[in-house]
Motif scaffolding. Structure first.
Motif, PDB file in Angstrom:
ATOM      1  N   LYS A   1      -2.459   8.440   3.929  1.00 34.41           N
ATOM      2  CA  LYS A   1      -1.456   7.993   2.981  1.00 34.41           C
ATOM      3  C   LYS A   1      -0.364   7.227   3.694  1.00 34.41           C
ATOM      4  O   LYS A   1       0.135   7.633   4.744  1.00 34.41           O
ATOM      5  CB  LYS A   1      -0.851   9.192   2.258  1.00 34.41           C
ATOM      6  N   VAL A   2       0.059   6.093   3.117  1.00 32.35           N
ATOM      7  CA  VAL A   2       1.102   5.245   3.689  1.00 32.35           C
ATOM      8  C   VAL A   2       2.412   5.500   2.962  1.00 32.35           C
ATOM      9  O   VAL A   2       2.466   5.502   1.719  1.00 32.35           O
ATOM     10  CB  VAL A   2       0.741   3.753   3.567  1.00 32.35           C
ATOM     11  N   SER A   3       3.474   5.711   3.721  1.00 31.10           N
ATOM     12  CA  SER A   3       4.801   5.827   3.115  1.00 31.10           C
ATOM     13  C   SER A   3       5.817   5.158   4.034  1.00 31.10           C
ATOM     14  O   SER A   3       5.581   5.004   5.239  1.00 31.10           O
ATOM     15  CB  SER A   3       5.185   7.291   2.901  1.00 31.10           C
ATOM     16  N   LEU A   4       6.923   4.756   3.475  1.00 33.27           N
ATOM     17  CA  LEU A   4       7.986   4.184   4.278  1.00 33.27           C
ATOM     18  C   LEU A   4       8.731   5.296   4.996  1.00 33.27           C
ATOM     19  O   LEU A   4       8.907   6.397   4.483  1.00 33.27           O
ATOM     20  CB  LEU A   4       8.960   3.395   3.382  1.00 33.27           C
ATOM     21  N   ARG A   5       9.204   4.987   6.183  1.00 29.42           N
ATOM     22  CA  ARG A   5      10.004   5.976   6.917  1.00 29.42           C
ATOM     23  C   ARG A   5      11.336   6.198   6.218  1.00 29.42           C
ATOM     24  O   ARG A   5      11.914   5.260   5.668  1.00 29.42           O
ATOM     25  CB  ARG A   5      10.246   5.477   8.328  1.00 29.42           C
TER      26      ARG A   5
ATOM     27  N   ALA B   1       0.809  -1.218   0.000  1.00 31.56           N
ATOM     28  CA  ALA B   1       0.000   0.000   0.000  1.00 31.56           C
ATOM     29  C   ALA B   1       0.841   1.265   0.000  1.00 31.56           C
ATOM     30  O   ALA B   1       0.291   2.373  -0.017  1.00 31.56           O
ATOM     31  CB  ALA B   1      -0.925  -0.003   1.220  1.00 31.56           C
ATOM     32  N   VAL B   2       2.179   1.126   0.057  1.00 30.76           N
ATOM     33  CA  VAL B   2       3.048   2.302   0.121  1.00 30.76           C
ATOM     34  C   VAL B   2       2.774   3.221  -1.069  1.00 30.76           C
ATOM     35  O   VAL B   2       2.739   2.778  -2.221  1.00 30.76           O
ATOM     36  CB  VAL B   2       4.534   1.881   0.154  1.00 30.76           C
TER      37      VAL B   2
ATOM     38  N   GLU C   1       6.121  15.675  17.378  1.00 34.95           N
ATOM     39  CA  GLU C   1       5.832  14.650  18.384  1.00 34.95           C
ATOM     40  C   GLU C   1       5.987  13.260  17.789  1.00 34.95           C
ATOM     41  O   GLU C   1       6.516  12.350  18.423  1.00 34.95           O
ATOM     42  CB  GLU C   1       4.421  14.840  18.939  1.00 34.95           C
ATOM     43  N   ARG C   2       5.540  13.091  16.560  1.00 40.36           N
ATOM     44  CA  ARG C   2       5.683  11.790  15.913  1.00 40.36           C
ATOM     45  C   ARG C   2       7.151  11.415  15.765  1.00 40.36           C
ATOM     46  O   ARG C   2       7.530  10.264  16.025  1.00 40.36           O
ATOM     47  CB  ARG C   2       4.995  11.805  14.543  1.00 40.36           C
ATOM     48  N   GLU C   3       7.964  12.369  15.385  1.00 41.89           N
ATOM     49  CA  GLU C   3       9.397  12.086  15.235  1.00 41.89           C
ATOM     50  C   GLU C   3      10.033  11.721  16.577  1.00 41.89           C
ATOM     51  O   GLU C   3      10.896  10.831  16.632  1.00 41.89           O
ATOM     52  CB  GLU C   3      10.093  13.303  14.622  1.00 41.89           C
TER      53      GLU C   3
ATOM     54  N   TYR D   1       6.526   2.705   9.018  1.00 43.98           N
ATOM     55  CA  TYR D   1       5.686   3.516   8.136  1.00 43.98           C
ATOM     56  C   TYR D   1       5.363   4.881   8.729  1.00 43.98           C
ATOM     57  O   TYR D   1       5.370   5.076   9.944  1.00 43.98           O
ATOM     58  CB  TYR D   1       4.353   2.803   7.855  1.00 43.98           C
ATOM     59  N   HIS D   2       5.043   5.806   7.821  1.00 47.33           N
ATOM     60  CA  HIS D   2       4.376   7.051   8.158  1.00 47.33           C
ATOM     61  C   HIS D   2       2.929   6.956   7.686  1.00 47.33           C
ATOM     62  O   HIS D   2       2.664   6.434   6.592  1.00 47.33           O
ATOM     63  CB  HIS D   2       5.030   8.245   7.476  1.00 47.33           C
TER      64      HIS D   2
END
Length: 457
Positions: free
Chosen positions: A453-457, A140-141, A291-293, A426-427
């Protein structure tokens, strides 16, 4: 979006400044009860209403009053009528709806499964299920997924593996849709219940939900049949939640109907609260990149030195705080309803027999006299150095008193493990279509889901 921000205000209904008419109230309660509450609910310690539909009503916001109702004098408060009219047709004598000796028998039968030792033993299967689920996102990336629906599926997979040893009948892929349908129909307050109409009058909400309820009841029947067939053949069976309930059947234990009701309670609702809170957490963190980071750095550091997931809950305080803050703003169970059995008094407040008492985590968690900037998502409230400032009875994601959620520790462990697995790889980011609006349908759900939206870190 400010990449350095440490808080933001996620969507929520604006408190009403004028009371609704009776007709307006019935429409609001059916559509979305979260839109009913006015300014006093977010400012006053309590609101006592002597007239109106359903008789005397007390909205309790003061932590000491909440403790009085849910803990100190809990024997004087039974489950409220309207709440039972919604839940009992679904859960019957399951743990969430049973009262008296039936509730005591069920709670006693389930207690061994939720001891700290057993919950620690669930950590590894939780991790394995989360990792299996996460692998789906590889394909799904670059695309968009509904993180709300996905978390329902993930927490169902975890519940099935831990409490039922992976032996729940039925097709998991059809499960999430049936949950949505059940909560969309039978999970709503029916106007006839507000009016106190007799039970023989048909409720349209229950009629619309019959097929979904039949679906879940069928899963329960087939699940029990599968396990009992193993027992009859003399095969080894796991000492899990299902086996424990079946072994508790008998004159001094649980009736067969009570076993079935408790299984449907956990299959139908036991995972739902954690799923909703996880979805809201990922959404809120997407709006707070800094905060996520920070949480990602915490996860990376812990996973580099600690492979045992049972330790992650204690060693990932930032991840835990982010989840807890999401449950503050979007409490999975936004209302706790009780009814006074006899006259009661708290300080100078008289609580007559029959008073419907509402403890609303939705309003308590956003109360302006209890929280600083209560509408802001600010995980730092739950950082270790700040936790002591939070009164036990101003934060109620799992309830309180004798009926506090038996699976609270299970849910917290599950949530942090799921966050660690998913955020390591993932992000999840908002898209132009991500416009969630909180709606109360038993749980606090995002209307329209949470497309991300899905992306790789």
């Amino acid at each position: 979006m400010d990449s350095t921000a440490r808080s933001f205000r996620p969507p929520a209904p604006t408190p009403r400044t004028t009371p609704p008419s009776t007709l307006q109230m019935m429409r609001i309660v059916y559509r979305n009860p979260l839109e009913l509450w006015g300014e006093p609910s977010y400012n006053e310690p309590w609101i006592s209403i002597t007239g109106g539909i359903g008789g005397p009503l007390l909205i309790a916001n003061d932590p000491a009053l909440i403790r009085h109702v849910l803990v100190d004098n809990a024997r004087n408060y039974k489950m409220a009528r309207v709440r039972q009219k919604i839940l009992r047709p679904i859960l019957r004598d399951g743990l969430l709806t049973a009262e008296g000796d039936v509730w005591k028998r069920s709670r006693k039968a389930m207690a061994p499964v939720f001891t700290p030792r057993h919950i620690a033993g669930f950590a590894r299967p939780m991790l394995e299920q989360a990792e299996q689920f996460a692998s789906r996102y590889d394909a799904a990336v670059g695309g968009t997924v509904d993180i709300s629906r996905d978390m329902t599926m993930l927490t169902f997979d975890i519940l099935a593996e831990t409490l039922f040893s992976g032996e729940i009948a039925g097709d998991p892929d059809s499960f999430a849709g049936q949950v949505d349908r059940l909560f969309e129909t039978m999970g709503r307050v029916d106007p006839l219940d507000l009016l106190g109409a007799p039970d023989w009058l048909p409720r349209i909400t229950r009629l619309m939900g019959r097929n979904s309820l039949k679906f879940f009841r069928g899963i329960v029947a087939r699940t029990i049949e599968m396990r009992e067939e193993k027992m009859r053949r003399g095969e080894s069976v796991p000492e899990d939640f299902l086996t424990l309930l079946l072994q508790a059947e008998g004159p001094d234990g649980l009736a067969r109907a009570e076993i079935e009701d408790n299984i449907i309670t956990f299959i139908g609702a036991g995972h739902e609260t954690t799923a909703r809170a996880l979805g809201w957490t990922f959404y809120c963190l997407a709006m707070l990149p800094a905060e996520r980071e920070a949480i990602e750095r915490e996860i990376d550091a812990v996973l580099a030195r600690e492979p045992d997931p049972v330790r992650w809950l204690d060693e990932m305080p930032r991840a835990r705080a982010a989840f807890e803050e999401a449950m503050r703003l979007y409490p999975p169970a936004p209302s706790i309803n009780r009814e006074a059995v006899e006259d009661d008094r708290y300080e100078d407040l008289l609580i007559p027999k029959g008073t419907q008492v509402l403890v609303m985590p939705w309003t308590v968690h956003r109360h302006r006299k209890l929280w600083d900037d209560p509408e802001a998502y600010r995980p730092s409230r739950f950082h270790r150095e700040n936790r002591e400032q939070i009164d036990r009875y101003q934060y109620l994601p799992f309830g309180a008193g004798p009926r506090v959620c038996i699976g609270a520790k299970f849910a917290m462990q599950e949530a942090v493990i799921a966050m660690a697995v998913l955020m390591r790889r993932y992000h999840f980011d908002v898209t132009p279509e991500t416009r969630p609006w909180p709606v109360q349908k038993l749980t606090t759900q995002p209307q329209g889901g949470l497309p991300m939206k899905v992306s790789l870190r």
